[in-house]
Motif scaffolding. Structure first.
Motif, PDB file in Angstrom:
ATOM      1  N   SER A 567       0.821  -1.224   0.000  1.00 53.88           N
ATOM      2  CA  SER A 567       0.000   0.000   0.000  1.00 53.88           C
ATOM      3  C   SER A 567       0.847   1.263   0.000  1.00 53.88           C
ATOM      4  CB  SER A 567      -0.917   0.001   1.228  1.00 53.88           C
ATOM      5  OG  SER A 567      -0.143  -0.112   2.421  1.00 53.88           O
ATOM      6  N   SER A 568       2.181   1.138  -0.045  1.00 57.13           N
ATOM      7  CA  SER A 568       3.049   2.313  -0.043  1.00 57.13           C
ATOM      8  C   SER A 568       3.347   2.753  -1.468  1.00 57.13           C
ATOM      9  CB  SER A 568       4.358   1.988   0.694  1.00 57.13           C
ATOM     10  OG  SER A 568       5.248   3.070   0.616  1.00 57.13           O
ATOM     11  N   GLU A 569       3.496   4.063  -1.646  1.00 61.29           N
ATOM     12  CA  GLU A 569       3.797   4.618  -2.966  1.00 61.29           C
ATOM     13  C   GLU A 569       5.294   4.746  -3.219  1.00 61.29           C
ATOM     14  OE1 GLU A 569       1.853   8.329  -3.122  1.00 61.29           O
ATOM     15  OE2 GLU A 569      -0.187   7.492  -3.110  1.00 61.29           O
ATOM     16  N   HIS A 570       6.097   4.614  -2.167  1.00 56.26           N
ATOM     17  CA  HIS A 570       7.530   4.842  -2.305  1.00 56.26           C
ATOM     18  C   HIS A 570       8.297   3.588  -2.726  1.00 56.26           C
ATOM     19  CE1 HIS A 570       6.992   8.787  -0.453  1.00 56.26           C
ATOM     20  NE2 HIS A 570       6.261   8.193   0.491  1.00 56.26           N
ATOM     21  N   VAL A 571       7.646   2.457  -2.715  1.00 58.20           N
ATOM     22  CA  VAL A 571       8.297   1.207  -3.120  1.00 58.20           C
ATOM     23  C   VAL A 571       7.438   0.519  -4.165  1.00 58.20           C
ATOM     24  CG1 VAL A 571       9.422   0.909  -0.883  1.00 58.20           C
ATOM     25  CG2 VAL A 571       7.205  -0.134  -1.281  1.00 58.20           C
ATOM     26  N   LYS A 572       8.071  -0.399  -4.895  1.00 56.65           N
ATOM     27  CA  LYS A 572       7.342  -1.187  -5.889  1.00 56.65           C
ATOM     28  C   LYS A 572       7.814  -2.632  -5.806  1.00 56.65           C
ATOM     29  CE  LYS A 572      10.551  -0.469  -9.749  1.00 56.65           C
ATOM     30  NZ  LYS A 572      10.676  -0.049 -11.164  1.00 56.65           N
ATOM     31  N   ALA A 573       6.901  -3.539  -6.137  1.00 59.18           N
ATOM     32  CA  ALA A 573       7.230  -4.958  -6.083  1.00 59.18           C
ATOM     33  C   ALA A 573       8.051  -5.351  -7.298  1.00 59.18           C
ATOM     34  CB  ALA A 573       5.951  -5.791  -6.023  1.00 59.18           C
ATOM     35  N   VAL A 574       8.954  -6.300  -7.084  1.00 64.24           N
ATOM     36  CA  VAL A 574       9.744  -6.813  -8.203  1.00 64.24           C
ATOM     37  C   VAL A 574       8.829  -7.478  -9.220  1.00 64.24           C
ATOM     38  CG1 VAL A 574      11.583  -8.416  -8.834  1.00 64.24           C
ATOM     39  CG2 VAL A 574      11.755  -7.114  -6.711  1.00 64.24           C
ATOM     40  N   LYS A 575       7.818  -8.204  -8.716  1.00 63.31           N
ATOM     41  CA  LYS A 575       6.800  -8.813  -9.577  1.00 63.31           C
ATOM     42  C   LYS A 575       5.454  -8.215  -9.167  1.00 63.31           C
ATOM     43  CE  LYS A 575       9.350 -13.192  -9.790  1.00 63.31           C
ATOM     44  NZ  LYS A 575       9.291 -14.643  -9.468  1.00 63.31           N
ATOM     45  N   PRO A 576       5.018  -7.149  -9.821  1.00 67.06           N
ATOM     46  CA  PRO A 576       3.783  -6.467  -9.393  1.00 67.06           C
ATOM     47  C   PRO A 576       2.575  -7.388  -9.467  1.00 67.06           C
ATOM     48  CG  PRO A 576       5.039  -5.132 -10.948  1.00 67.06           C
ATOM     49  CD  PRO A 576       5.660  -6.493 -10.967  1.00 67.06           C
ATOM     50  N   PHE A 577       1.610  -7.141  -8.544  1.00 70.87           N
ATOM     51  CA  PHE A 577       0.383  -7.929  -8.491  1.00 70.87           C
ATOM     52  C   PHE A 577      -0.587  -7.429  -9.547  1.00 70.87           C
ATOM     53  CE2 PHE A 577       0.412  -9.489  -3.798  1.00 70.87           C
ATOM     54  CZ  PHE A 577       1.572 -10.204  -4.084  1.00 70.87           C
ATOM     55  N   THR A 578      -1.319  -8.373 -10.126  1.00 71.31           N
ATOM     56  CA  THR A 578      -2.452  -8.015 -10.969  1.00 71.31           C
ATOM     57  C   THR A 578      -3.667  -7.796 -10.075  1.00 71.31           C
ATOM     58  OG1 THR A 578      -3.087 -10.331 -11.262  1.00 71.31           O
ATOM     59  CG2 THR A 578      -1.514  -9.402 -12.842  1.00 71.31           C
ATOM     60  N   LYS A 579      -4.769  -7.362 -10.684  1.00 70.79           N
ATOM     61  CA  LYS A 579      -5.977  -7.102  -9.899  1.00 70.79           C
ATOM     62  C   LYS A 579      -6.500  -8.391  -9.260  1.00 70.79           C
ATOM     63  CE  LYS A 579     -10.490  -4.905 -10.209  1.00 70.79           C
ATOM     64  NZ  LYS A 579     -11.171  -5.949  -9.436  1.00 70.79           N
ATOM     65  N   GLU A 580      -6.436  -9.492 -10.006  1.00 68.22           N
ATOM     66  CA  GLU A 580      -6.883 -10.782  -9.453  1.00 68.22           C
ATOM     67  C   GLU A 580      -6.014 -11.209  -8.277  1.00 68.22           C
ATOM     68  OE1 GLU A 580      -7.457 -15.446 -10.914  1.00 68.22           O
ATOM     69  OE2 GLU A 580      -6.469 -13.952 -12.196  1.00 68.22           O
ATOM     70  N   GLN A 581      -4.700 -11.041  -8.426  1.00 69.74           N
ATOM     71  CA  GLN A 581      -3.799 -11.429  -7.346  1.00 69.74           C
ATOM     72  C   GLN A 581      -3.976 -10.546  -6.121  1.00 69.74           C
ATOM     73  OE1 GLN A 581      -0.105 -11.060  -9.416  1.00 69.74           O
ATOM     74  NE2 GLN A 581      -0.432 -12.885 -10.693  1.00 69.74           N
ATOM     75  N   ARG A 582      -4.243  -9.264  -6.331  1.00 67.39           N
ATOM     76  CA  ARG A 582      -4.474  -8.378  -5.194  1.00 67.39           C
ATOM     77  C   ARG A 582      -5.765  -8.739  -4.483  1.00 67.39           C
ATOM     78  NH1 ARG A 582      -2.111  -3.512  -3.545  1.00 67.39           N
ATOM     79  NH2 ARG A 582      -2.832  -3.254  -1.392  1.00 67.39           N
ATOM     80  N   ASP A 583      -6.797  -9.138  -5.244  1.00 66.86           N
ATOM     81  CA  ASP A 583      -8.064  -9.562  -4.620  1.00 66.86           C
ATOM     82  C   ASP A 583      -7.857 -10.810  -3.782  1.00 66.86           C
ATOM     83  OD1 ASP A 583      -9.283  -7.444  -5.827  1.00 66.86           O
ATOM     84  OD2 ASP A 583     -10.046  -8.611  -7.534  1.00 66.86           O
ATOM     85  N   ILE A 584      -7.087 -11.756  -4.308  1.00 67.34           N
ATOM     86  CA  ILE A 584      -6.791 -12.978  -3.538  1.00 67.34           C
ATOM     87  C   ILE A 584      -6.043 -12.620  -2.257  1.00 67.34           C
ATOM     88  CG2 ILE A 584      -5.274 -15.002  -3.557  1.00 67.34           C
ATOM     89  CD1 ILE A 584      -7.836 -15.634  -4.841  1.00 67.34           C
ATOM     90  N   TRP A 585      -5.091 -11.684  -2.371  1.00 64.74           N
ATOM     91  CA  TRP A 585      -4.335 -11.251  -1.182  1.00 64.74           C
ATOM     92  C   TRP A 585      -5.275 -10.679  -0.119  1.00 64.74           C
ATOM     93  CZ3 TRP A 585       0.402 -11.344   0.989  1.00 64.74           C
ATOM     94  CH2 TRP A 585       0.711 -10.385   1.950  1.00 64.74           C
TER      95      TRP A 585
END
Length: 1323
Positions: A567-585
């Motif tokens: 949920s932070s704007e200052h960092v990014k994931a090496v493998k970004p989540f898709t909308k489906e993956q974020r919903d599962i999370w």
């Protein structure tokens, strides 16, 4: 050996009258006192110590002067004993006696030692013993603790040791070392007044030998007031030892000391003392730089360099912080690093473990955190191509204090983010120095350093003893962040993003950090509770793992941190989540919150299982997103159904799988993952869901072992594991950095191309190409091809060969893939087999256990028919062990089989039939054991119709036990007796049966209730069995059954009497069939029959049964005439044991009657110069055969020794001491004339050691030679046709032999495969 020597010395001393004044005193008072001295000389140390203690106790209690004098004499003599173990034993005993009896003057003992072991008067061959006698005598005086107090004895002892230094051949440097030890123990005033004068010569020549230098250094360290700089200058010309002038001499002395201590593998004492003196004189830098780095290190790798490493490790506690920094950045450290890298081979001597011991000892003893930090950082910056030499898994950090540990962790994190290669003491090999011009050299070093740092951080949590929860969480966050996230810009909200890396992490860095993080996660799940609070101590007592002191899971804290990063704007994931993956999370986090609300309820174990699994899969969502999404979706649905209220009230439709089945499928998919963490979590979760496992869920597990469903079930598993292994292999190849890999590949491919056979299709294609090329030049012409045609032909041929090479490579890859898939399937099955073992151990009383029996047996059969490599054998051993220990031998079993009685009885029948039909005895044993397990279950259950019958008196424990043994429970005895009777029939009637006698013995022993319905079959096959061996087995089994007390309890008196009568009748009929001569199998049958008959007759006599014994007595009397029974001691003993019950006794042997006549007469004295009668040549014509009967030789009496009754030989005859004995050499061998043996040939008297027999052999050799000469001359015409006739038969015999040899080779190859696996099952 020492015993006789001591006794000789004792006798000599007694003759000289030394030490013994009373002739009836010491030596005649008993053996107890003298045995002390014998035990002191024994090689066992415990015996020597006990004898010394007992001797002292005896002397204290007796207080006799004669015994004390004798003791001193014996101990002084023993100091020079020949055996090495005896000398220290007598020395220690003498020291203890002198310490106990202080009234004994040391000077008198020393005089006795010098007199007894006089080096000048002793013989040359005893000089060694005398030298050791003097040396161990001084050692005894020193160990008594009184030598330092007695100045005169001390002075004489030092002088004696100085004399012993001349005997280096025997004593080497022992006198010098002892002199140094004694010097270090004396007070300063004694050294100055007594020892300094006699040691002045040794001290002045300190630079001539390492021993003298060591003596000087010890004196300087212990007596600084005596050996002042002025006195040192008088001794050897300089006020200090460590100076520029003495450095070359010190280097040479240290080299000699290092080589002398090579075998002991320890730091020479002179080197350590010199280091201490250098520190005291303020010349440490001079000593280290000039003597060690510029002097000793110039030697080749060996004892001298190892001494430098040991000197480095020993100097750590003595150095200040500044000196530590100098030493840890010097040449010794570099040479040590090169040694660690160069000695990777197993045969090489490795010093790394010893150096780690030095570091561990320093860190444990040091209280200064700054010095601790300097040492651990110094060894962490000794790098080879960027990677530190110190093991990343080293446990030395457990001794770091909290301040030092926190600074070390901060330094590691800073080095990871901003690697500083300049602060590292880096080195490279010669080959790597040549390749320094690589452009990515610096980046390669940074990558190696970062990977080491991550592993070091992870291992700190495992190794540290006093680590705080904040540090653990700090390391876990650091690893998680750099594994899955990258900071866009600096931010103070997230600590890991407050500092940006100096160089970005590449893909490999992220992957390595990711792998180490999951290892850290596994450590956190098994980590004991940290902290000193009362709550933490209470959780540790309950053996709770994987939680903080507040009782919160570590993995929950990491998931919350991951949610914060997402949920932070200052960092990014090496493998970004898709909308489906974020919903599962989000769904996963919500489900975990709901589960946390149920933790305090009764189903806490079930809640914990689902919670742990959900959180672990949520973390894995950052690693493998597509597959984890599907697993998490199924897991969330399974969780909702498992905890919904509707599932508790009513069951779902049979067509829809329940939550347990879905959970089992998820766990099976997780077992296929390469993650060890997921596999362990799957196993722990399965333990929690075992009580809820259904038949369909168990069948999903068992389907893994079904070969028909193997490919469908495990194809995904194989691909996943294979890709992971290929990635790992690529990493290892990159790590090693082999520059010549491409050349090696080309060479290998070339070899494969040469070795590959050319198929017919390729040959035909090549011919077509050549013909086409020929056609280009014109058909039928002899002209050569032009350049264009040749180029076109070359192009076509190269294309053809390229395609062929691709096909060869594809075939090889396919074979390699199939082999690896087979290995991976076997690994996966082994992991699933662990779930079966868990279920059998945790749910032994579950009725589903019965559904596992046959699949496990089929799996054992599959393993027996598969390959015989190590992996297959290990899997077979594991399966057999689980079946035997977790199932058959488990004391717990199902107690609710009322509804399953029909199924279990049918299963017993099926298992016994399969055991009978199987060809392999080892596998048949497992089928038979499974049937016995089912018998145990059926017999142990009580039928629902009513309770089992109880004995009249509850207090009668024996009656209770008998009732329990005979109670059938739910077992239908008559029904299960049918398959076992058929098995018995097959065992006794078939020639090759997979069943064994031990199987049925186990059946009768464990279940006596099965004896009555099967005993008639055993009685029948005593005579009806197919072979002699099987008849013997029938007798043996019947004997074992009749010995069981439970059999008599289930039979009436009439039935018991009838059984005994029929058994005797059958054994009698069996013995009637004996023929002459008795074969080996018949002897075994007779032995077993007689053993059984002995028991039967004993039972008839003891219980006074009404059984007729007339027939058996007749048969037994007829057996008496058989020679084979009389010749066998075993059969003879068994026979007369049986005849004892029929009132027949064994006749006594007449010892006097069996002696030969010539033994009673006095032997005649042989005349000298005359040939004895046995050596004289006899007339051959007298021994010719007349009317087919050979005459008695040489007038011997007709009744020879061989005509004695069987079994009446005397002991001398049996041993072969007289001619008639059965063990006489060649007893029946005589001279053969015209093909007939002479009657007296075997009974010739053995005069003068058997000279007649030797004469007969010589005659026979001469006769054979004459026959050969005559046949060669006169029978040539008959031999030629015979040779022609034999030619055809020889060829036939040769072909038959070759056929048999080939058949034997094939049989051996088949048996070899079976024997390897049969041995595993029979363990």
């Amino acid at each position: 050996m020492a015993g006789p020597e001591e006794m000789e010395g004792m006798e000599g001393m007694e003759e000289r009258g030394v030490g013994v004044t009373d002739p009836r005193g010491v030596l005649r008072q008993g053996r107890a006192f003298l045995d002390f001295f014998w035990d002191i000389a024994k090689p066992e140390q415990e015996v020597r110590l006990a004898a010394t203690e007992n001797l002292l106790q005896h002397l204290r209690q007796g207080k006799k002067d004669d015994e004390l004098k004798y003791t001193l004499k014996r101990l002084v003599e023993g100091l020079g004993a020949t055996r090495e173990a005896a000398r220290p034993g007598f020395s220690l005993a003498l020291a203890q006696v002198l310490q106990t009896f202080e009234e004994i003057p040391l000077c008198s003992i020393l005089e006795q030692i010098k007199e007894k072991h006089n080096l000048e008067k002793v013989k040359k061959k005893l000089v060694r013993n005398a030298a050791f006698g003097n040396f161990f005598g001084v050692m005894a005086l020193f160990q008594s603790g009184r030598l330092v107090k007695d100045r005169k004895a001390l002075l004489e002892s030092i002088q004696l040791l100085q004399q012993l230094t001349n005997h280096q051949t025997h004593l080497r440097d022992l006198p010098r070392k002892t002199l140094i030890d004694i010097t270090s123990e004396v007070p300063e005033n004694v050294f100055e007044e007594v020892l300094f004068d006699i040691l002045q010569g040794d001290l002045s020549s300190a630079f001539t030998s390492a021993e003298n230098l060591h003596l000087l250094l010890v004196g300087m360290r212990k007596f600084p007031g005596v050996l002042k700089p002025k006195k040192l200058k008088k001794l050897f010309g300089s006020p200090t030892v460590v100076n520029e002038e003495n450095i070359p001499r010190l280097v040479e002395l240290l080299k000699s000391a290092a080589k002398s201590e090579k075998e002991d593998k320890k730091l020479p004492g002179v080197a350590f003392d010199l280091l201490q003196v250098a520190l005291k004189e303020g010349a440490f830098e001079l000593f280290w730089n000039e003597a060690v780095e510029n002097g000793l290190l110039k030697e080749k790798p060996g004892p001298v360099s190892y001494m430098c490493y040991r000197l480095l490790g020993s100097a750590l506690p003595l150095l200040s912080l500044e000196q530590l920094q100098v030493v840890l950045r010097g040449k010794v450290m570099l040479r040590y690093g090169e040694h660690v890298v160069a000695t990777q081979l197993p045969q090489a001597f490795k010093f790394a473990a010893e150096m780690e011991g030095y570091i561990d000892k320093f860190l444990s003893d040091c209280d200064d955190p700054e010095r601790q930090l300097a040492v651990i950082m110094g060894f962490s910056t000794l790098t080879h191509q960027g990677k530190p030499v110190l093991l990343s898994a080293s446990r030395v950090v457990r001794h770091l204090q909290a301040v030092a540990l926190q600074k070390y962790i901060s330094w590691l994190k800073d080095m990871f983010l901003r690697p500083d290669l300049d602060c590292c003491l880096d080195f490279s090999s010669n080959r790597q120095k040549q390749n320094r011009e690589r452009a990515d050299g610096a980046q390669h070093k940074i990558g190696r350093l970062r990977r080491w740092i991550i592993h070091r951080l992870v291992n700190i949590i495992e190794s540290a003893m006093r680590i705080e929860e904040s540090l653990v969480m700090d390391i876990a966050r650091f690893c998680f962040f750099h594994a899955f996230f990258v900071a866009k810009k600096k931010t103070s909200q997230i600590g890991e993003a407050s500092v940006l890396p100096s160089g970005p992490l590449d893909e490999r860095d992220h992957t390595e950090t990711e792998n180490y993080f999951f290892g850290l996660l596994q450590t956190l799940n098994t980590l004991p509770v940290l902290g000193d609070t009362a709550k933490a101590a209470a959780l540790r007592e309950k053996h709770v793992h994987g939680v903080t002191a507040d009782g919160k899971l570590w993995i929950i804290l990491l998931v919350e941190y991951a949610n914060k990063l997402l949920s932070s704007e200052h960092v990014k994931a090496v493998k970004p989540f898709t909308k489906e993956q974020r919903d599962i999370w989000e769904r996963t986090l919500e489900s975990v919150k709901n589960l946390q609300k149920r933790e305090n309820k009764s189903d806490s174990a079930k809640v914990g299982a689902f919670q742990q699994l959900l959180l672990s899969m949520a973390i894995h969502l950052f690693k493998n997103q597509p597959e984890t999404v599907d697993v998490l979706s199924d897991l969330l649905n399974c969780t909702e159904r498992a905890f919904s209220k509707e599932t508790k009230k009513k069951k779902t439709d049979n067509s829809e799988p329940g939550w347990v089945e879905v959970m089992v499928e998820i766990l099976l998919s997780l077992l296929a993952q390469p993650s060890l963490l997921l596999r362990r979590i799957s196993k722990s979760v399965f333990v929690w869901i075992c009580p809820n496992l259904t038949k369909r869920g168990l069948q999903l597990i068992l389907d893994v072992f079904d070969p028909n469903q193997e490919e469908n079930e495990e194809s995904a598993v194989v691909v996943m594991e294979e890709s992971n292994k290929k990635t790992k292999l690529a990493k290892e190849t990159d790590e090693e950095g082999s520059e010549n890999s491409s050349d090696e590949d080309d060479t290998d491919s070339g070899d494969e191309e040469e070795n590959e056979e050319v198929d017919d299709d390729f040959r035909s294609q090549l011919m077509n190409v050549l013909q086409a090329g020929n056609a280009l030049g014109g058909d039928g012409s002899d002209e050569e091809l032009d350049d264009e045609a040749m180029m076109a032909l070359d192009k076509n041929i190269s294309a053809l060969f390229a395609e062929q090479q691709k096909r060869i490579r594809a075939k090889k890859d396919e074979k390699d893939k199939m082999r690896k898939e087979k290995i991976l399937r076997r690994d996966f099955k082994a992991k699933v087999l662990d779930l079966i073992e868990v279920f059998l151990m945790k749910q032994a009383e579950n009725p589903l256990v019965f559904d596992i029996i046959e699949p496990l047996l089929q799996l054992i059969e599959q393993c027996m028919s598969s390959g015989s490599d190590k992996q297959e054998v290990d899997f077979l051993r594991k399966t057999a062990c689980i079946f035997k220990n977790s199932l058959c031998r488990n004391k717990q079993y199902c107690k609710r089989v009322d509804a399953l009685q029909e199924h279990l009885h049918t299963l017993v029948q099926r298992l016994v039939k399969k055991a009978c039909k199987h060809t392999d005895s080892a596998v048949a044993l497992y089928y038979f054991s499974a049937s016995l397990y089912l018998l145990k279950v059926l017999k142990g259950n009580t039928p629902s119709a009513g309770p089992p019958p109880q004995p009249g008196k509850q207090s009668d424990s024996r009656a209770k036990q008998e009732c329990q043994l005979l109670n059938p429970g739910c077992l239908d005895v008559q029904r299960v007796a049918v398959p076992y009777r058929q098995a018995l029939t097959q065992f006794f009637s078939k020639r090759n049966s997979p069943l064994t006698c031990s199987m049925f013995h186990d059946l009768f022993k464990r279940f006596p209730i099965m004896c009555k319905p099967l005993v008639d079959t055993l009685v029948e096959f005593i005579t009806a069995a197919a072979r002699q061996h099987q008849q013997a087995m029938a007798c043996l089994l019947l004997h074992k059954v009749l010995l069981l007390q439970e059999l008599k309890l289930v039979m009436t008196e009439e039935e018991w009497e009838e059984l005994i009568s029929r058994s005797i009748s059958q054994v009698t009929e069996c013995l009637k069939t004996l023929e002459k001569p008795i074969t080996k199998a018949e002897k075994e049958k007779v032995a077993k029959s007689l053993e059984l008959l002995n028991f039967l007759l004993k039972t008839v006599t003891g219980q006074k049964l009404n059984v007729k014994l007339t027939e058996v007595e007749k048969v037994l009397l007829s057996l008496k005439q058989l020679e084979d029974i009389g010749n066998s001691p075993r059969l003879d003993s068994l026979y007369w044991n049986v005849m004892h019950w029929l009132n027949h006794t064994k006749p006594k042997k007449d010892k006097t009657g069996s002696k030969p006549v010539q033994d009673t007469e006095p032997p005649k004295r042989k005349k000298k110069g005359f040939l004895p009668e046995t050596k004289k040549r006899k007339n051959r014509k007298k021994g010719t055969q007349e009317n087919g009967i050979a005459p008695a030789g040489d007038g011997e009496p007709a009744a020879s020794e061989e005509e004695q009754p069987l079994g009446t030989e005397t002991p001398r005859q049996k041993k072969g001491l007289v001619p008639g004995g059965s063990k006489h050499k060649n007893p029946n061998r005589g001279v053969r004339e015209n093909g007939v043996a002479k009657a007296g040939g075997g009974t010739l008297p053995a005069v003068n050691g058997g000279g007649a027999v030797a004469d007969m052999k010589k005659k026979k050799k001469r006769k054979n030679k004459n026959r050969k000469r005559k046949q060669e001359a006169g029978d040539e015409a008959e031999q030629v046709p015979a040779a022609k006739k034999a030619k055809g038969s020889v060829l036939q015999e040769t072909q038959q032999k070759q056929g048999k040899a080939n058949q034997q080779k094939q049989d051996k190859a088949k048996k070899k495969k079976k024997e390897k696996k049969t041995a595993v099952l029979q363990e």
